[in-house]
Enzyme design. Structure first.
Site, PDB file in Angstrom:
ATOM      1  N   PHE A 115      19.031  20.487 -27.239  1.00  0.00           N
ATOM      2  CA  PHE A 115      19.173  21.518 -26.504  1.00  0.00           C
ATOM      3  C   PHE A 115      18.227  21.970 -25.651  1.00  0.00           C
ATOM      4  CE2 PHE A 115      17.779  26.239 -26.954  1.00  0.00           C
ATOM      5  CZ  PHE A 115      18.998  26.674 -26.767  1.00  0.00           C
ATOM      6  N   GLY A 116      18.427  22.571 -24.354  1.00  0.00           N
ATOM      7  CA  GLY A 116      17.368  22.525 -23.306  1.00  0.00           C
ATOM      8  C   GLY A 116      17.392  24.243 -22.895  1.00  0.00           C
ATOM      9  N   GLY A 145      14.553  25.695 -20.924  1.00  0.00           N
ATOM     10  CA  GLY A 145      13.750  25.773 -19.599  1.00  0.00           C
ATOM     11  C   GLY A 145      13.999  24.905 -18.485  1.00  0.00           C
ATOM     12  N   SER A 146      13.336  23.981 -18.196  1.00  0.00           N
ATOM     13  CA  SER A 146      13.357  23.095 -16.969  1.00  0.00           C
ATOM     14  C   SER A 146      14.599  22.261 -17.205  1.00  0.00           C
ATOM     15  CB  SER A 146      12.221  22.286 -16.596  1.00  0.00           C
ATOM     16  OG  SER A 146      11.652  21.530 -17.429  1.00  0.00           O
ATOM     17  N   GLU A 172       7.951  15.830 -22.065  1.00  0.00           N
ATOM     18  CA  GLU A 172       7.673  16.953 -22.903  1.00  0.00           C
ATOM     19  C   GLU A 172       6.419  16.704 -23.899  1.00  0.00           C
ATOM     20  OE1 GLU A 172       9.213  19.779 -22.165  1.00  0.00           O
ATOM     21  OE2 GLU A 172      10.827  18.992 -21.106  1.00  0.00           O
TER      22      GLU A 172
END
Length: 227
Positions: A52-53, A55-56, A129
């Protein structure tokens, strides 16, 4: 500057942080690997992995994937709650980046990574990350138009010193427009995230209000086609 796959393969982020702030501890190879293994061992061997993304990862995923779609995560919301001392700011003048904090819900982009490549692709993601350990990666349920798979998401680590907590919008805006790091400004990060989400049909009221107020202060930041 946007990160590339080669940057992650060359471990650029940790190198930048060590060079800029040698006194600040970064996670070692062994610590990053242990964190990755702790997550991946909770998943069937060889099975595809959902990620699950929010942001960038929405506008610059870098890793290879088989499909992507809009998804919602319940119980967590997207906010500028993490200080950034290298990528979007400095130790002297910290910037801000997005994290998933508790409460509400969040729409983002989910990616399905082929099981046969999952560990290799996720290892690059961990280099991106988990430089400092400011996120807590773990499995969670997301909802897509087709199903509700388990996915990996990077939640904010509230115990980390970079956790900024709930900031007043005025503080966020001032930080977005007044700081810069090796990858650019938080304002650019905001604008790219909004653009990426809109391309997937996602309109986040919090980010849209931030964008409106940032561009009102600095109209030169607007994309050329929007001026």
């Amino acid at each position: 500057m946007s990160l590339t796959r080669a940057d992650l393969e060359n471990d650029l982020l940790r190198q930048m942080f060590r060079k800029a702030h040698p006194e600040v501890r970064v996670l070692s190879d062994a610590e990053q690997e242990a964190s990755l293994r702790k997550v991946i061992e909770q998943h069937p061997v060889g099975a595809d992995v959902w990620l699950f993304g929010y942001g960038s990862l929405v506008w610059n995923p870098i890793f290879h994937f088989e499909e992507r779609c809009v998804a919602r995560l319940h119980g967590w919301h997207r906010s500028f709650c993490l200080w950034s001392h290298v990528n979007r700011g400095s130790l002297q003048k910290p910037g801000l980046v997005l994290g998933l904090d508790s409460g509400g819900s969040c729409r983002g982009v989910a990616y399905r990574i082929a099981g046969r490549h999952a560990v290799e692709e996720l290892r690059l993601l961990w280099r991106r990350e988990m430089v400092l350990g400011a996120y807590s990666p773990r499995w969670t349920k997301i909802d897509t138009a087709k199903n509700s798979p388990r996915a990996i998401a990077f939640f904010v680590n509230r115990e980390h010193p970079n956790y900024a907590g709930k900031l007043q919008m005025e503080t966020v805006i001032k930080t977005l427009v007044s700081t810069r790091g090796h990858l650019g400004t938080p304002a650019e990060y905001l604008l790219e995230t909004v653009r990426g989400l809109i391309e997937h049909g996602v309109r986040d009221p919090y980010l849209l209000e931030l964008r409106k107020r940032v561009l009102a202060m600095h109209p030169e930041l607007a994309p050329s086609h929007a001026r």
